[in-house]
Design an enzyme around this catalytic site. Structure first.
Site, PDB file in Angstrom:
ATOM      1  N   GLY A  45      46.890  30.980  35.544  1.00  0.00           N
ATOM      2  CA  GLY A  45      47.385  32.133  34.794  1.00  0.00           C
ATOM      3  C   GLY A  45      48.806  32.026  34.274  1.00  0.00           C
ATOM      4  O   GLY A  45      49.165  32.684  33.312  1.00  0.00           O
ATOM      5  N   GLU A 101      54.939  32.798  38.335  1.00  0.00           N
ATOM      6  CA  GLU A 101      53.654  33.474  38.533  1.00  0.00           C
ATOM      7  C   GLU A 101      53.374  34.422  37.360  1.00  0.00           C
ATOM      8  O   GLU A 101      54.312  34.915  36.726  1.00  0.00           O
ATOM      9  CB  GLU A 101      53.715  34.228  39.878  1.00  0.00           C
ATOM     10  N   ASP A 102      52.106  34.651  37.081  1.00  0.00           N
ATOM     11  CA  ASP A 102      51.760  35.558  35.979  1.00  0.00           C
ATOM     12  C   ASP A 102      51.897  37.019  36.384  1.00  0.00           C
ATOM     13  O   ASP A 102      52.453  37.832  35.657  1.00  0.00           O
ATOM     14  CB  ASP A 102      50.337  35.263  35.447  1.00  0.00           C
ATOM     15  N   ASP A 105      50.257  41.297  42.622  1.00  0.00           N
ATOM     16  CA  ASP A 105      49.374  42.413  42.896  1.00  0.00           C
ATOM     17  C   ASP A 105      49.571  42.810  44.376  1.00  0.00           C
ATOM     18  O   ASP A 105      50.507  43.531  44.709  1.00  0.00           O
ATOM     19  CB  ASP A 105      47.956  41.919  42.575  1.00  0.00           C
ATOM     20  N   LYS A 133      52.832  44.662  39.672  1.00  0.00           N
ATOM     21  CA  LYS A 133      52.184  45.957  39.934  1.00  0.00           C
ATOM     22  C   LYS A 133      52.577  46.382  41.346  1.00  0.00           C
ATOM     23  O   LYS A 133      51.789  46.222  42.286  1.00  0.00           O
ATOM     24  CB  LYS A 133      50.661  45.802  39.894  1.00  0.00           C
ATOM     25  N   PHE A 154      43.923  46.778  35.137  1.00  0.00           N
ATOM     26  CA  PHE A 154      43.568  45.365  35.054  1.00  0.00           C
ATOM     27  C   PHE A 154      43.902  44.842  33.660  1.00  0.00           C
ATOM     28  O   PHE A 154      43.396  45.337  32.659  1.00  0.00           O
ATOM     29  CB  PHE A 154      42.087  45.149  35.359  1.00  0.00           C
ATOM     30  N   ASP A 161      43.408  36.145  32.968  1.00  0.00           N
ATOM     31  CA  ASP A 161      41.988  36.110  32.602  1.00  0.00           C
ATOM     32  C   ASP A 161      41.185  37.205  33.278  1.00  0.00           C
ATOM     33  O   ASP A 161      41.594  37.791  34.276  1.00  0.00           O
ATOM     34  CB  ASP A 161      41.376  34.773  33.000  1.00  0.00           C
ATOM     35  N   ARG A 167      42.458  34.327  28.126  1.00  0.00           N
ATOM     36  CA  ARG A 167      43.759  33.726  28.449  1.00  0.00           C
ATOM     37  C   ARG A 167      44.596  33.441  27.209  1.00  0.00           C
ATOM     38  O   ARG A 167      45.821  33.436  27.268  1.00  0.00           O
ATOM     39  CB  ARG A 167      43.565  32.401  29.202  1.00  0.00           C
TER      40      ARG A 167
HETATM   41  P1  IMP Z   1      48.183  38.747  44.859  1.00  0.00           P
HETATM   42  O1  IMP Z   1      49.562  39.235  44.529  1.00  0.00           O
HETATM   43  O2  IMP Z   1      48.134  37.748  45.970  1.00  0.00           O
HETATM   44  O3  IMP Z   1      47.246  39.913  45.136  1.00  0.00           O
HETATM   45  O4  IMP Z   1      47.526  37.990  43.662  1.00  0.00           O
HETATM   46  C1  IMP Z   1      48.008  37.903  42.379  1.00  0.00           C
HETATM   47  C2  IMP Z   1      46.984  37.162  41.570  1.00  0.00           C
HETATM   48  O5  IMP Z   1      45.841  38.021  41.338  1.00  0.00           O
HETATM   49  C3  IMP Z   1      47.487  36.815  40.187  1.00  0.00           C
HETATM   50  O6  IMP Z   1      48.067  35.531  40.150  1.00  0.00           O
HETATM   51  C4  IMP Z   1      46.223  36.875  39.351  1.00  0.00           C
HETATM   52  O7  IMP Z   1      45.540  35.641  39.407  1.00  0.00           O
HETATM   53  C5  IMP Z   1      45.387  37.920  40.018  1.00  0.00           C
HETATM   54  N1  IMP Z   1      45.542  39.243  39.355  1.00  0.00           N
HETATM   55  C6  IMP Z   1      46.075  40.361  39.895  1.00  0.00           C
HETATM   56  N2  IMP Z   1      46.057  41.387  39.028  1.00  0.00           N
HETATM   57  C7  IMP Z   1      45.501  40.907  37.890  1.00  0.00           C
HETATM   58  C8  IMP Z   1      45.200  41.505  36.593  1.00  0.00           C
HETATM   59  O8  IMP Z   1      45.465  42.695  36.295  1.00  0.00           O
HETATM   60  N3  IMP Z   1      44.631  40.665  35.681  1.00  0.00           N
HETATM   61  C9  IMP Z   1      44.341  39.363  35.940  1.00  0.00           C
HETATM   62  N4  IMP Z   1      44.598  38.776  37.128  1.00  0.00           N
HETATM   63  C10 IMP Z   1      45.168  39.540  38.096  1.00  0.00           C
HETATM   64 MG    MG Z   2      47.281  33.770  39.403  1.00  0.00          MG
END
Ligand code: IMP
Ligand code: MG
Length: 183
Positions: A45, A101-102, A105, A133, A154, A161, A167
Site C-alpha cells: 500500500g 506506511e499508507d 488503523d 484513523k 474505508f 486497495d 491502488r
Molecule cells: P493496522 O494499523 O495494524 O490495523 O493496519 C493498517 C493496515 O490496514 C494498513 O496498512 C492497510 O493495509 C490496512 N487498512 C486499514 N484501513 C484501511 C482502509 O481504509 N483502506 C485500505 N486499507 C486499510
Molecule cells: Mg498496509
C-alpha cells in the site's frame, strides 16, 4: 471519477502538499545525523506514497521494502506480526529508519514493527504515515510524521486497495459500501 468512489477525501493537489510538507520535516530532522537514512516502504500500500515522498527529501536516502501483516485482533495478545518479506541488512546499527506506511488503523502493524526493528538493532526508528484513523486504535501508537487524519471510513486509492483493486487511483477516496457489502 471512478464509479465505485463515493467521495474524494484527499485529492492529488493536497497529497502533493502533504508529501512536500513531510519531506521538509524529515530533511530538517535528519540534516545533522551521521547515520544513513533508510526509507522503509511497507508493501504494497505504501509504494505510491513512498515514491512521491522520496523525490522531495533534500538528503541522500536509501530505500528498502518489507511486507508484513498484523494478526487479527484477539488472536495474539503477545503482539506479533507476520513477516512475509524481511529486511536483510548487515549495517543495522548504522541506519536511521523511517517506516513509510499508507494508513494506520488499529495501530498493531506499526507498533509491533517498530519494536521488531529496534530489536534487530536499528540506530533509530521513526514512522511516517499518509493517513491516520485514530478513532480505530486498539493499541496506543503515535506516528512521528502524519499526512492527514481521516474519519473511520474505508478508503482506497494512491496505493490503498480493496481486494487488490483501486491502488492506481491518483487520489484517496471513500469506497461505496455497495462494493464490499454482500460479498
Ligand atoms: P493496522 O494499523 O495494524 O490495523 O493496519 C493498517 C493496515 O490496514 C494498513 O496498512 C492497510 O493495509 C490496512 N487498512 C486499514 N484501513 C484501511 C482502509 O481504509 N483502506 C485500505 N486499507 C486499510
Ligand atoms: Mg498496509
Amino acid at each position: 471519477m471512478n464509479k465505485d468512489i463515493a467521495e474524494i477525501l484527499v485529492d492529488e493537489k493536497e497529497i502533493g502538499e502533504i508529501c512536500s510538507r513531510i519531506a521538509e520535516e524529515i530533511s530538517r530532522d535528519y540534516k545533522n545525523s551521521d547515520k544513513k537514512l533508510l526509507l522503509l516502504c511497507i508493501l504494497k500500500g505504501s509504494v505510491v506514497f513512498m515514491g512521491e515522498l522520496m523525490k522531495r527529501i533534500d538528503l541522500p536516502v536509501e530505500i528498502d521494502f518489507m511486507k508484513v501483516s498484523s494478526y487479527g485482533a484477539g488472536t495474539a495478545t503477545t503482539g506479533s506480526i507476520n513477516i512475509h518479506l524481511d529486511l536483510q541488512r548487515k549495517d543495522m546499527n548504522d541506519i536511521d529508519i523511517i517506516v513509510v506506511e499508507d494508513i494506520i488503523d488499529s495501530g498493531r502493524t506499526l507498533s509491533h514493527l517498530t519494536e521488531y526493528l529496534k530489536l534487530k538493532g536499528a540506530h533509530s526508528v521513526r514512522t511516517c504515515t499518509l493517513l491516520d484513523k485514530p478513532s480505530r486504535r486498539e493499541v496506543e501508537f503515535r506516528p512521528d510524521y502524519t499526512g492527514k487524519i481521516i474519519p473511520d471510513k474505508f478508503v482506497v486509492g494512491f496505493g490503498l486497495d480493496y481486494d487488490e483493486m483501486y491502488r492506481a487511483l491518483p487520489y484517496v477516496g471513500v469506497l461505496r459500501p455497495e462494493v464490499y457489502e454482500g460479498k
